[in-house]
Design an enzyme around this catalytic site. Structure first.
Site, PDB file in Angstrom:
ATOM      1  N   HIS A   1       0.934  -1.261   0.081  1.00  0.00           N
ATOM      2  CA  HIS A   1      -0.060  -0.524  -0.083  1.00  0.00           C
ATOM      3  C   HIS A   1       0.877   1.314   0.360  1.00  0.00           C
ATOM      4  O   HIS A   1       0.603   2.680  -0.567  1.00  0.00           O
ATOM      5  CB  HIS A   1      -0.663   0.165   0.933  1.00  0.00           C
ATOM      6  CG  HIS A   1      -1.872  -0.923   0.770  1.00  0.00           C
ATOM      7  ND1 HIS A   1      -2.990  -1.434   1.878  1.00  0.00           N
ATOM      8  CD2 HIS A   1      -3.184  -1.549  -0.055  1.00  0.00           C
ATOM      9  CE1 HIS A   1      -3.488  -2.024   1.728  1.00  0.00           C
ATOM     10  NE2 HIS A   1      -3.788  -2.063   0.069  1.00  0.00           N
TER      11      HIS A   1
ATOM     12  N   HIS B   1      -5.685  -5.950 -11.023  1.00  0.00           N
ATOM     13  CA  HIS B   1      -4.412  -5.365 -10.332  1.00  0.00           C
ATOM     14  C   HIS B   1      -3.330  -6.308 -11.780  1.00  0.00           C
ATOM     15  O   HIS B   1      -2.575  -5.345 -12.032  1.00  0.00           O
ATOM     16  CB  HIS B   1      -3.846  -5.889  -9.091  1.00  0.00           C
ATOM     17  CG  HIS B   1      -4.366  -5.662  -8.468  1.00  0.00           C
ATOM     18  ND1 HIS B   1      -3.953  -4.152  -7.468  1.00  0.00           N
ATOM     19  CD2 HIS B   1      -5.187  -5.719  -6.699  1.00  0.00           C
ATOM     20  CE1 HIS B   1      -5.222  -3.548  -6.530  1.00  0.00           C
ATOM     21  NE2 HIS B   1      -5.907  -4.361  -6.439  1.00  0.00           N
TER      22      HIS B   1
END
Length: 424
Positions: A256, A391
């Site tokens: 992240h 993703h």
């Protein structure tokens, strides 16, 4: 710790600028599109297992929304047979059991009532924005419906963040503030800004980026804690009872750090595209977050790949390597290389794709393995199934366009430039 990315000399030829690499990315993207088409069910899209077959034919909200986004991107790229898949998922979100006709918003899956989560609704908004930019017939309809729910329910004026969740009837707001739903909320706001031209969505993206990409990391040595109470007091033990949770794990998530770094660059690009002054901290904090992701997350146990989580002392918490972590690391390395021209980011980009190709790409069952252990062996501690291509497919598309506020907006702008050149 394993060796860092191999050095790349100055004056290098970036992989993303080579026709051979771009062809490879297009081929890998096509393979993913083909594989995940098998997740289609009447009410949307469902979950595939690691063998590529259907695990459960119950349509999933997040998967269906992400499929709209990805197949809309593919249709923008001129890939045949992808527009009907995007339209199927659009119809499912607008007309099917995933939508709550009684209380408004969307359910986690088609089986019935669930809490209303900002995380899911951010992806529904992204789906609508991408589909609208791709010219899908019902894209604007979904965009408007999702934007209204975000405006009326999830956006907390004053705090300038998303309320993480409510009960199904919009009572019982969760006593929590978190980075993950706001991260995907930032992505959605950027796409909504591109799709609608409305500055308020960029203003919101910038507010979210300031809090989670600048203010919080500045107070924590360039690292990003994710869990807070409604007064923004850090909850350091949050998730300690379930450290392998797939959206709110304990500790720190280096992937992240990298993903937020990429978002900061996208916010900067959005500001510049609109003729606005981009705050200087956007680039500086992107560099710091990404460098910390690599320093603390990449091969801390001496094995290649970025780990899932670390603890507050920067020790490995969950050593498994998740597919999305590697994909987002490659994306941001690419964007930083393009933004700064620094060869070290090109070295990271190549290293991460080498790891993905050698370890995650499943050439037997299709798709990517969602999670492996430190030795590269298939595992399912965090991700026991393979859900969708969000993703991994984006990782094959982002190198094909300039640094852009949204992927769909970047593809659309690229097409417009080609049309202008042909007309000149």
């Amino acid at each position: 710790m394993a060796d860092a990315a191999p050095p790349v000399e100055g004056g290098f030829a970036a992989w993303a600028d080579l026709d051979s690499h771009r062809r490879w990315l297009l081929a890998e993207g096509q393979r993913l599109l083909d594989h995940y088409g098998g997740a289609r069910v009447p009410a949307g899209f469902a979950t595939l297992g690691n063998d590529g077959t259907m695990v459960d034919d119950t349509a999933q909200g997040i998967i269906t929304a992400r499929m709209v986004h990805c197949y809309a991107l593919a249709s923008l790229m001129g890939v045949p047979a992808t527009a009907p898949l995007a339209d199927h998922a659009l119809d499912a979100l607008l007309d099917g059991p995933l939508r709550d006709r009684r209380h408004d918003g969307w359910f986690a899956d088609a089986s019935g009532s669930s809490r209303k989560k900002a995380y899911l609704h951010a992806f529904v908004a992204l789906a609508g924005a991408s589909a609208a930019m791709a010219g899908r017939p019902r894209g604007t309809e979904l965009l408007q419906a999702a934007a209204r729910v975000i405006d009326e329910r999830f956006w907390i004026a004053g705090e300038e963040v998303l309320q993480p969740s409510f009960a199904a009837d919009w009572t019982d707001p969760e006593a929590y503030r978190g980075a993950n739903c706001c991260m995907h909320g930032t992505e959605a706001c950027l796409a909504l800004a591109d799709a609608t031209g409305e500055d308020r969505w960029l203003d919101r993206a910038l507010s979210l980026a300031r809090r989670f990409g600048h203010d919080i990391p500045s107070a924590h040595d360039g690292r990003l804690p994710e869990h807070f109470d409604p007064d923004w007091t850090l909850l350091p033990d949050y998730g300690a009872d379930l450290p392998t949770d797939d959206t709110r794990p304990f500790g720190l998530t280096p992937g992240h750090f990298a993903e937020w770094a990429g978002l900061l660059l996208k916010v900067e690009a959005a500001c510049l595209t609109r003729g606005r002054t981009a705050p200087e901290w956007l680039l500086g904090d992107a560099v710091r977050l990404f460098d910390n992701a690599m320093a603390h997350g990449w091969a801390p146990d001496g094995k290649p790949g970025m780990v899932y989580t670390i603890d507050w002392a920067d020790r490995v918490s969950v050593p498994n390597r998740a597919y999305w972590v590697q994909a987002e690391t490659a994306n941001t390395a690419l964007m930083l290389m393009r933004r700064t021209g620094e060869a070290r980011y090109e070295g990271v980009y190549r290293m991460v794709w080498d790891y993905i190709a050698a370890t995650l790409i499943d050439r037997t069952a299709g798709g990517w393995r969602q999670e492996v252990d430190a030795d590269g062996t298939l595992s399912g501690v965090v991700y026991p199934t393979r859900e969708d291509l969000y993703h991994d497919f984006q990782a094959t598309v982002i190198p094909l366009i300039p640094v852009s506020a949204s992927v769909a907006g970047g593809l659309r702008a690229q097409h417009s430039e080609r049309i202008d050149r042909l007309a000149a």
